[in-house]
Design a protein around this motif. Structure first.
Motif, mmCIF file in Angstrom:
data_model
loop_
_atom_site.group_PDB
_atom_site.id
_atom_site.type_symbol
_atom_site.label_atom_id
_atom_site.label_comp_id
_atom_site.label_asym_id
_atom_site.label_seq_id
_atom_site.Cartn_x
_atom_site.Cartn_y
_atom_site.Cartn_z
ATOM 1 N N LEU A 60 15.481 -30.200 66.476
ATOM 2 C CA LEU A 60 15.406 -30.604 67.884
ATOM 3 C C LEU A 60 14.919 -29.464 68.773
ATOM 4 C CD1 LEU A 60 18.696 -32.637 68.436
ATOM 5 C CD2 LEU A 60 16.374 -33.528 68.292
ATOM 6 N N ILE A 61 15.225 -28.233 68.395
ATOM 7 C CA ILE A 61 14.972 -27.088 69.272
ATOM 8 C C ILE A 61 13.812 -26.208 68.815
ATOM 9 C CG2 ILE A 61 16.003 -24.977 70.209
ATOM 10 C CD1 ILE A 61 17.152 -27.588 71.359
ATOM 11 N N LEU A 62 13.809 -25.844 67.551
ATOM 12 C CA LEU A 62 12.860 -24.834 67.076
ATOM 13 C C LEU A 62 11.386 -25.221 67.231
ATOM 14 C CD1 LEU A 62 13.024 -21.993 65.984
ATOM 15 C CD2 LEU A 62 12.986 -22.940 63.682
ATOM 16 N N VAL A 74 10.521 -34.893 67.285
ATOM 17 C CA VAL A 74 10.635 -36.362 67.346
ATOM 18 C C VAL A 74 11.194 -36.880 66.021
ATOM 19 C CG1 VAL A 74 9.365 -38.517 67.639
ATOM 20 C CG2 VAL A 74 8.736 -36.518 68.990
ATOM 21 N N VAL A 75 10.685 -36.358 64.924
ATOM 22 C CA VAL A 75 11.176 -36.755 63.603
ATOM 23 C C VAL A 75 12.657 -36.414 63.475
ATOM 24 C CG1 VAL A 75 10.957 -36.332 61.111
ATOM 25 C CG2 VAL A 75 8.908 -36.531 62.540
ATOM 26 N N VAL A 81 19.241 -40.233 64.765
ATOM 27 C CA VAL A 81 19.580 -41.635 65.066
ATOM 28 C C VAL A 81 19.989 -42.341 63.774
ATOM 29 C CG1 VAL A 81 18.619 -43.866 65.775
ATOM 30 C CG2 VAL A 81 18.170 -41.834 67.157
ATOM 31 N N ALA A 82 19.225 -42.129 62.715
ATOM 32 C CA ALA A 82 19.539 -42.743 61.420
ATOM 33 C C ALA A 82 20.885 -42.247 60.879
ATOM 34 C CB ALA A 82 18.427 -42.460 60.413
ATOM 35 N N VAL A 83 21.161 -40.965 61.045
ATOM 36 C CA VAL A 83 22.455 -40.410 60.605
ATOM 37 C C VAL A 83 23.590 -41.107 61.342
ATOM 38 C CG1 VAL A 83 23.921 -38.349 60.694
ATOM 39 C CG2 VAL A 83 21.574 -38.163 59.865
#
Length: 120
Positions: A60-62, A74-75, A81-83
């Motif tokens: 999310l950050i790197l 985005v991935v 979300v899937a988790v």
């Protein structure tokens, strides 16, 4: 990336790094008192879930921070979300009270917010 997306991404990253990191360093027996769901999973499956959470938090950050492959954020967001969908399914399967589902729904919505925010 908007300020709101950065803030939510940072908070989600901290939450997933903490939760995933804890699952990575603790044994199944050490997790059992606070996470009853681990009883239905092998130690390897728990470590995979933990690794996905840590990688999602980093993702999310790197990438946006470095500018290298920012699409990976985005991935990562959709992966988280899937988790959370999986976590909600497990809590429902164990017939946990609704109070245990609320944090998962909140994390799901925040991850979805970040994913959509990154796409716009």
């Amino acid at each position: 990336m908007s300020i709101a997306v950065w803030i939510v991404s940072g908070l989600l990253a901290l939450a997933y790094l903490a939760a995933g990191g804890m699952k990575l360093v603790r044994s199944k027996a050490e997790l059992r008192p606070t996470m009853a769901w681990v009883e239905g999973f092998s130690p390897a499956a728990i470590k995979v879930i933990a690794a996905l959470e840590v990688l999602g938090g980093i993702g999310l950050i790197l990438p946006p921070l470095t500018g290298v492959a920012p699409w990976l954020a985005v991935v990562a967001a959709f992966g988280l979300v899937a988790v959370q969908i999986g976590a909600i399914a497990v809590h429902i399967r164990y017939r946990d009270p609704a109070a245990k589902l609320v944090p998962n729904f909140v994390l799901l919505l925040l991850a979805l917010f970040v994913a959509v925010g990154l796409l716009l």
